[in-house]
Motif scaffolding. Structure first.
Motif, PDB file in Angstrom:
ATOM      1  N   LEU A  14       0.841  -1.205   0.000  1.00  0.00           N
ATOM      2  CA  LEU A  14       0.000   0.000   0.000  1.00  0.00           C
ATOM      3  C   LEU A  14       0.873   1.251   0.000  1.00  0.00           C
ATOM      4  O   LEU A  14       0.957   1.973   0.986  1.00  0.00           O
ATOM      5  CB  LEU A  14      -0.933  -0.005   1.211  1.00  0.00           C
ATOM      6  CG  LEU A  14      -2.115  -0.951   1.137  1.00  0.00           C
ATOM      7  CD1 LEU A  14      -2.907  -0.933   2.436  1.00  0.00           C
ATOM      8  CD2 LEU A  14      -3.029  -0.607  -0.018  1.00  0.00           C
ATOM      9  N   HIS A  15       1.535   1.494  -1.126  1.00  0.00           N
ATOM     10  CA  HIS A  15       2.281   2.748  -1.261  1.00  0.00           C
ATOM     11  C   HIS A  15       1.286   3.852  -1.605  1.00  0.00           C
ATOM     12  O   HIS A  15       0.078   3.622  -1.611  1.00  0.00           O
ATOM     13  CB  HIS A  15       3.414   2.593  -2.288  1.00  0.00           C
ATOM     14  CG  HIS A  15       2.948   2.170  -3.642  1.00  0.00           C
ATOM     15  ND1 HIS A  15       2.529   3.064  -4.589  1.00  0.00           N
ATOM     16  CD2 HIS A  15       2.813   0.938  -4.200  1.00  0.00           C
ATOM     17  CE1 HIS A  15       2.171   2.410  -5.685  1.00  0.00           C
ATOM     18  NE2 HIS A  15       2.326   1.105  -5.468  1.00  0.00           N
ATOM     19  N   ALA A  19      -2.810   3.309  -1.572  1.00  0.00           N
ATOM     20  CA  ALA A  19      -3.279   3.669  -0.229  1.00  0.00           C
ATOM     21  C   ALA A  19      -4.377   4.728  -0.328  1.00  0.00           C
ATOM     22  O   ALA A  19      -5.387   4.651   0.363  1.00  0.00           O
ATOM     23  CB  ALA A  19      -2.118   4.167   0.632  1.00  0.00           C
ATOM     24  N   PHE A  22      -7.496   3.068  -1.578  1.00  0.00           N
ATOM     25  CA  PHE A  22      -8.046   2.243  -0.498  1.00  0.00           C
ATOM     26  C   PHE A  22      -8.826   3.106   0.494  1.00  0.00           C
ATOM     27  O   PHE A  22      -9.969   2.807   0.829  1.00  0.00           O
ATOM     28  CB  PHE A  22      -6.905   1.504   0.212  1.00  0.00           C
ATOM     29  CG  PHE A  22      -7.355   0.647   1.358  1.00  0.00           C
ATOM     30  CD1 PHE A  22      -7.786  -0.646   1.150  1.00  0.00           C
ATOM     31  CD2 PHE A  22      -7.336   1.132   2.657  1.00  0.00           C
ATOM     32  CE1 PHE A  22      -8.204  -1.449   2.209  1.00  0.00           C
ATOM     33  CE2 PHE A  22      -7.744   0.347   3.719  1.00  0.00           C
ATOM     34  CZ  PHE A  22      -8.186  -0.944   3.491  1.00  0.00           C
ATOM     35  N   VAL A  23      -8.214   4.196   0.957  1.00  0.00           N
ATOM     36  CA  VAL A  23      -8.845   5.067   1.955  1.00  0.00           C
ATOM     37  C   VAL A  23     -10.112   5.709   1.383  1.00  0.00           C
ATOM     38  O   VAL A  23     -11.136   5.788   2.068  1.00  0.00           O
ATOM     39  CB  VAL A  23      -7.849   6.136   2.460  1.00  0.00           C
ATOM     40  CG1 VAL A  23      -8.554   7.207   3.277  1.00  0.00           C
ATOM     41  CG2 VAL A  23      -6.751   5.477   3.278  1.00  0.00           C
ATOM     42  N   ALA A  44      -8.113   2.598   9.518  1.00  0.00           N
ATOM     43  CA  ALA A  44      -7.816   2.445   8.096  1.00  0.00           C
ATOM     44  C   ALA A  44      -8.472   3.513   7.230  1.00  0.00           C
ATOM     45  O   ALA A  44      -8.238   3.561   6.033  1.00  0.00           O
ATOM     46  CB  ALA A  44      -8.241   1.059   7.620  1.00  0.00           C
ATOM     47  N   ILE A  47      -5.445   8.249   5.724  1.00  0.00           N
ATOM     48  CA  ILE A  47      -4.289   8.016   4.860  1.00  0.00           C
ATOM     49  C   ILE A  47      -2.982   8.124   5.650  1.00  0.00           C
ATOM     50  O   ILE A  47      -2.060   7.340   5.436  1.00  0.00           O
ATOM     51  CB  ILE A  47      -4.294   8.976   3.643  1.00  0.00           C
ATOM     52  CG1 ILE A  47      -3.173   8.616   2.648  1.00  0.00           C
ATOM     53  CG2 ILE A  47      -4.162  10.411   4.060  1.00  0.00           C
ATOM     54  CD1 ILE A  47      -3.406   7.387   1.851  1.00  0.00           C
ATOM     55  N   LEU A  50      -2.557   4.972   7.670  1.00  0.00           N
ATOM     56  CA  LEU A  50      -2.276   3.847   6.790  1.00  0.00           C
ATOM     57  C   LEU A  50      -0.828   3.879   6.304  1.00  0.00           C
ATOM     58  O   LEU A  50      -0.135   2.861   6.307  1.00  0.00           O
ATOM     59  CB  LEU A  50      -3.242   3.856   5.609  1.00  0.00           C
ATOM     60  CG  LEU A  50      -3.204   2.647   4.693  1.00  0.00           C
ATOM     61  CD1 LEU A  50      -3.457   1.355   5.458  1.00  0.00           C
ATOM     62  CD2 LEU A  50      -4.225   2.795   3.584  1.00  0.00           C
ATOM     63  N   MET A  51      -0.359   5.037   5.922  1.00  0.00           N
ATOM     64  CA  MET A  51       1.028   5.159   5.451  1.00  0.00           C
ATOM     65  C   MET A  51       2.019   4.886   6.587  1.00  0.00           C
ATOM     66  O   MET A  51       3.112   4.390   6.353  1.00  0.00           O
ATOM     67  CB  MET A  51       1.277   6.542   4.844  1.00  0.00           C
ATOM     68  CG  MET A  51       0.445   6.829   3.593  1.00  0.00           C
ATOM     69  SD  MET A  51       0.723   5.697   2.226  1.00  0.00           S
ATOM     70  CE  MET A  51       2.393   6.091   1.791  1.00  0.00           C
ATOM     71  N   LEU A  81      -6.684  -5.815  -0.972  1.00  0.00           N
ATOM     72  CA  LEU A  81      -5.346  -6.191  -0.508  1.00  0.00           C
ATOM     73  C   LEU A  81      -4.778  -7.377  -1.283  1.00  0.00           C
ATOM     74  O   LEU A  81      -3.569  -7.597  -1.299  1.00  0.00           O
ATOM     75  CB  LEU A  81      -5.352  -6.495   0.983  1.00  0.00           C
ATOM     76  CG  LEU A  81      -5.614  -5.299   1.896  1.00  0.00           C
ATOM     77  CD1 LEU A  81      -5.660  -5.724   3.348  1.00  0.00           C
ATOM     78  CD2 LEU A  81      -4.566  -4.211   1.691  1.00  0.00           C
TER      79      LEU A  81
END
Length: 86
Positions: A14-15, A19, A22-23, A44, A47, A50-51, A81
């Motif tokens: 998740l770069h 990411a 996803f968010v 989650a 961002i 998550l990062m 994922l």
């Protein structure tokens, strides 16, 4: 509440770009969505959070989802994922 361990298969983990995708999508669910990696447990839907846990390809993380649409949210998280897509 649903808890599940998921192996991350998405290429390069998740770069930044995945990411953000996803968010954006996970925020559409009403349920609380958390990821656990090692000792870190994060929201989650953020961002920055998550990062901060740097989810990489090949790792296994725990997903904890609680709320009225938790099954749908889990299906999305698992699919994303493992493939990078919904």
């Amino acid at each position: 509440m649903i808890e599940k361990e998921i192996s991350v298969i998405i290429e390069n983990g998740l770069h930044a770009r995945p990411a953000a995708d996803f968010v954006k999508k996970v925020n559409q669910y009403k349920s609380k969505v958390e990821l656990v990696k090692g000792e870190k447990r994060i929201n989650a839907k953020s961002i920055l959070n998550l990062m901060s846990i740097a989810v990489k390809e090949g790792q296994t993380i725990k997903v904890i989802i609680d709320g009225e649409d938790e099954k749908e949210a889990l299906a999305f998280v698992e699919s994303f994922l493992q493939s990078g897509k919904e």
